[in-house]
Design an enzyme around this catalytic site. Structure first.
Site, PDB file in Angstrom:
ATOM      1  N   ASP A 428      37.164  28.377  32.209  1.00 45.16           N
ATOM      2  CA  ASP A 428      36.433  27.957  33.400  1.00 45.16           C
ATOM      3  C   ASP A 428      35.542  26.784  32.988  1.00 45.16           C
ATOM      4  O   ASP A 428      35.122  26.705  31.824  1.00 45.16           O
ATOM      5  CB  ASP A 428      35.588  29.125  33.911  1.00 45.16           C
ATOM      6  CG  ASP A 428      34.713  28.722  35.084  1.00 45.16           C
ATOM      7  OD1 ASP A 428      35.246  28.117  36.026  1.00 45.16           O
ATOM      8  OD2 ASP A 428      33.504  29.009  35.039  1.00 45.16           O
ATOM      9  N   ASP A 629      34.554  34.832  37.862  1.00 46.74           N
ATOM     10  CA  ASP A 629      35.910  34.771  37.331  1.00 46.74           C
ATOM     11  C   ASP A 629      36.498  36.144  37.052  1.00 46.74           C
ATOM     12  O   ASP A 629      37.493  36.260  36.345  1.00 46.74           O
ATOM     13  CB  ASP A 629      35.913  33.943  36.030  1.00 46.74           C
ATOM     14  CG  ASP A 629      35.373  32.545  36.243  1.00 46.74           C
ATOM     15  OD1 ASP A 629      35.846  31.875  37.165  1.00 46.74           O
ATOM     16  OD2 ASP A 629      34.472  32.131  35.495  1.00 46.74           O
TER      17      ASP A 629
END
Length: 733
Positions: A428, A629
């Site tokens: 990410d 996430d």
């Protein structure tokens, strides 16, 4: 309701023991169990409507072993008990060596052609003392094992040494007296009291070395426990009071002076300092702390004095969670251990059959009872599944301990194993590759100095709540004290307008300044240059002209590029997923050295992108903050949470990197690969040792005493090989 409990198991002598306990527990309705020989613990998960703690303990005791449910009080008791067991084993070994030494000296004398220990009575007395006094533990273990319908190492040792001992007794009290009574002139038949005595002593010696080495595999836990402060200085009723750490409660105000350990997790109320958090996060440099910042229990206050409010104490504290995670990981099983478990489950019965076949075949071929018996004894003695049972868990214990000391927490042995096979890592962007907060990166001033431009921009944004404005204020405040503007107005989506020091200041977008009639043509090329690099460019102007262009961006973390390069050298592809536009994503990826970029991905679609890579046959790790996430973390083969000590218990993650530094990812992969290399070495030598040793013993090439020595030190070699893993020290960046 399902509960998960840990039990300390006593009385196990080899892998067959742990396999038998695990198999029996798993036959109970609603129970799932895993028994670890190296840690001597059982992790049991059961449905409280179908099973109970009492049932688990009763089941283990019926097999001939002990089981104690672990809790906060039992942990220290267990450590003391294991220390006492080691001392008892040491004393027993010393006595056994003293009783066996005359046999050894006699063999040395005979080797040089001199008379050794010839008195059969003395040999009988010494041999009996060792066989039943020192070796009584093996008879007890063998009896309990056979009673439960199986066989373990104690059965092999007891059978082998008893055969040698009884054969010697038979020669002393029947063969020799009968020969003398019949008038035969014969010397004393060869006795094998020394064989049984030396075997028992060597097995005990191996057990002692093994226990000593195993205790060192748990050094990580001991060090973590030792980090805890013993007392805390709290403010109660307006007075400073020193109390035991156990009495600190959430909400207490705690005073910490320079050089002292921080007693519990909390938030600073007053004072500034720098705190050494290396023992928890692995971060080598002290971290500056100010009011509002969090502190972690067991870290060391380096300089200033401060007061803070304790927020998490006892089992909720970061250190307690780390200890629990490491203990769970060390007690878990890696998938590769299934191989050893299957072999251990059938190993002893197979060896007993081989020993019986060896005896019968030798007797049939040679017609010599003595040599046939000695070969069978050698087979029984050399074949021990201990090294096979210790091959995996000892390496897992050492590997997870090394990881913990470097701020890399593995949730279990299976994740330590999988990490070494990763060939794709998905990152990410925000908070993982980057710092997760905007910072001023560039200043292009036109008619004033850069310092003055930053100061004026800071004044203009002083009352702004926008993250970009706050980044400018933070940067400007580091250089000078900023006065409040006389007037302030925020224009949503465009910028701010302020009046300060007798002049009007504008800060914002192109459109915002154009609406005021200002000419921004001269600033356009500069803005476009910043934007190509993925930065947000803002214009600073007064009521007459543009004064400067200030660029703000979420900067990449120190070490991110090095980490990506390290992963590339390790054969691991790196992907970046982000919700940012392609332009900004490409700029960040270029800085980090990442070639695979997927931009404009919504959080709920990240899991689908991870699944695409898995369908391509890749073993994928996803690294993120563990919150936004979470779906992608759960979808990946390995979920990696980038966190700090205060966020250590991120349940969605399989690996938690406490430093939040990308360089911990290649370190985790390298640690996994080294650990798995040790496990494969251990399994190879354990299997090779038995594959070669048993046939050699069966054909009569091994003396039982040599077989005993080889068996005793095979387990020690496995544990020692695992301990050599400690030479790997993940570097703190």
């Amino acid at each position: 309701m399902t509960v998960k409990e840990t039990y300390a198991i006593t009385g196990m002598s080899c892998a067959a023991c742990s396999a038998r306990i695990e198999k029996k527990l798993n036959t109970l309705d609603g129970v799932t169990a895993s028994v670890n020989l190296a840690t001597e613990k059982a992790t049991v998960e059961f449905d409280t409507e179908k099973a109970s703690t009492a049932l688990v303990i009763k089941t283990v005791k019926n097999l001939g072993y002990g089981a104690i449910k672990e809790d906060a009080d039992s942990a220290e008791k267990e450590r003391r008990a294991r220390s006492r067991q080691l001392r008892v084993l040491q004393i027993t070994l010393v006595v056994s060596i003293a009783l066996t030494l005359p046999f050894v000296m006699s063999m040395v004398y005979e080797l040089f052609g001199q008379r050794g220990l010839t008195s059969p009575t003395v040999q009988f007395l010494l041999g009996t003392a060792v066989q039943f006094g020192i070796g009584g533990r093996f008879y007890k273990g063998a009896f309990l094992s056979v009673r439960s319908g199986s066989a373990n190492m104690d059965v092999l040792v007891a059978l082998g040494t008893t055969a040698a001992y009884l054969f010697s007794v038979y020669n002393v009290f029947w063969v020799w007296p009968a020969a003398r009574m019949s008038g035969m002139n014969m010397s004393m038949p060869h006795l094998y009291f020394e064989t049984s005595a030396v075997i028992i002593t060597l097995v005990l010696l191996g057990k002692f070395f093994e226990a000593s080495a195993k205790s060192r595999t748990g050094d990580a836990i001991k060090k973590l426990i030792g980090l805890q402060a013993k007392t805390a200085r709290v403010l109660r009723d307006g007075k400073e009071t020193d109390i035991p750490i156990e009495e600190v409660a959430a909400g207490d105000t705690v005073l910490v002076r320079p050089g002292e350990k921080i007693p519990a997790d909390g938030k600073i109320l007053q004072g500034n300092s720098a705190v050494d958090e290396s023992m928890i996060t692995g971060e080598s440099l002290p971290v500056d702390k100010a009011p509002g910042d969090t502190v972690i229990g067991a870290t060391i206050n380096k300089f200033g004095t401060f007061r803070y409010e304790a927020t998490r104490v006892g089992k909720d504290a970061a250190l307690a969670q780390i200890i629990r995670l490491v203990e769970d990981a060390q007690g878990s099983k890696a998938p590769i251990q299934k191989i050893a478990d299957k072999i251990s489950g059938i190993f002893v019965p197979v060896v007993l059959c081989i020993a019986l076949a060896t005896f019968l075949l030798h007797l049939l071929i040679t017609r010599d009872l003595t040599s046939s018996l000695i070969s069978a004894v050698a087979v029984l003695v050399i074949a021990c599944p201990c090294s096979l049972g210790l091959a995996t868990p000892t390496a897992i214990m050492v590997g997870t301990g090394i990881g913990a000391s470097a701020g890399i927490l593995f949730k279990g042995g299976e994740y330590l194993e999988i990490a070494g096979r990763l060939n794709a890592v998905v990152l990410d962007k925000t908070g993982t590759i980057t710092n997760g907060r905007p910072e001023v990166t560039d200043i292009a001033a036109f008619s004033i100095s850069e310092a003055e431009a930053l100061r004026l921009a800071g004044i203009a944004e002083k009352n702004s709540e926008h993250p970009l404005g706050q980044a400018i204020v933070e940067a400007a405040s580091k250089e000078t004290e900023l006065p409040h503007p006389d007037a302030f107005e925020a224009v949503p989506g465009k910028g701010v307008s302020a009046t300060a020091e007798g002049q009007k200041l504008l800060m914002g977008t192109r459109a915002f300044l154009r609406e005021t009639g200002l000419d921004i043509a001269a600033a356009e090329p500069v803005m476009e240059g910043f934007e190509k690099d993925g930065k947000t460019a803002m214009l600073l102007a007064d009521d007459k002209r543009v004064l400067a262009v200030i660029a703000v961006a979420d900067t990449i973390k120190e070490g991110s590029r090095r980490a990506v390069e390290q992963l590339g050298r390790m054969g691991v592809e790196v992907y970046m997923l982000t919700g940012d536009n392609a332009h900004t994503a490409a700029a960040i990826a270029k800085q980090a050295g990442i070639s695979h970029v997927v931009a404009e991905v919504l959080p709920e679609n990240k899991a689908a992108e991870v699944e695409k890579l898995r369908k391509q046959g890749k073993i994928v790790a996803m690294a993120g903050d563990g919150i936004n996430d979470a779906p992608a973390l759960a979808t990946a083969d390995i979920g990696i949470a980038m966190g700090t000590g205060a966020d250590v218990a991120i349940e969605a993650a399989d690996i938690t990197l406490m430093r939040g530094n990308l360089e911990s990812i290649p370190q985790a992969i390298e640690l996994s690969r080294r650990t798995m290399r040790k496990i494969r070495q251990n399994l190879f030598w354990a299997l090779f040792y038995n594959s070669v040793g048993i046939p050699f013993a069966a054909v009569g090439f091994l003396n039982p005493m040599i077989a005993g020595a080889a068996m005793a030190f095979s387990s020690v070699s496995v544990v020692t090989n695992s301990l050599s893993l400690r030479r790997y020290k993940p570097a703190a960046k």
